[in-house]
Design a protein around this motif. Structure first.
Motif: not given
Length: 119
Positions: A30-34, A39-51, A103-107, A109-114
């Motif tokens: 996460k970044v700023r709670g988002k 990912s289940h890092l121990d799973a094979r194959p290694l998969k990751v969900n990404l925005k 993408l997550v950072v762009a969404g 609030p401005r104060a968090d981005r700053l």
């Protein structure tokens, strides 16, 4: 890409943290709670969900059939599941993780981005 490399890369972003809200096996980055990666890092194959941008998500799924698919247990329009330890180049996986973070950072609030821009 190994699970350790994926974890280290996700945590290399400004203000990125690893959390385990669903279970001890599922790493949520996460970044700023988002959430920007999951990912289940121990799973094979290694998969990751990404925005992902919806148009880009469809394009990537077509170009990398079976390796990039609609996000498992996620909004299929905005999330992809990426096989990180398969035939995809590590550089592409890193770019997709970075795009998700951006993408997550762009969404945020401005104060968090700053706050993220400050050293």
């Amino acid at each position: 890409m190994t699970p350790q490399e994926l974890r280290a890369f996700c945590l290399s972003f400004n203000a990125a943290v690893e959390d385990f809200p669903f279970s001890p096996e599922i790493s949520v980055f996460k970044v700023r709670g988002k959430l920007f990666a999951l990912s289940h890092l121990d799973a094979r194959p290694l998969k990751v969900n990404l925005k992902c941008d919806p148009d880009e998500a469809v394009r990537l799924r077509g170009e990398h059939e079976g390796l990039i698919v609609p996000g498992w247990h996620m909004n299929k329009r905005h999330w992809n599941t990426v096989t990180a330890d398969g035939d995809l180049p590590d550089q592409l996986v890193r770019e997709l993780v970075e795009d998700s973070y951006d993408l997550v950072v762009a969404g945020l609030p401005r104060a968090d981005r700053l706050r993220l821009d400050r050293p």
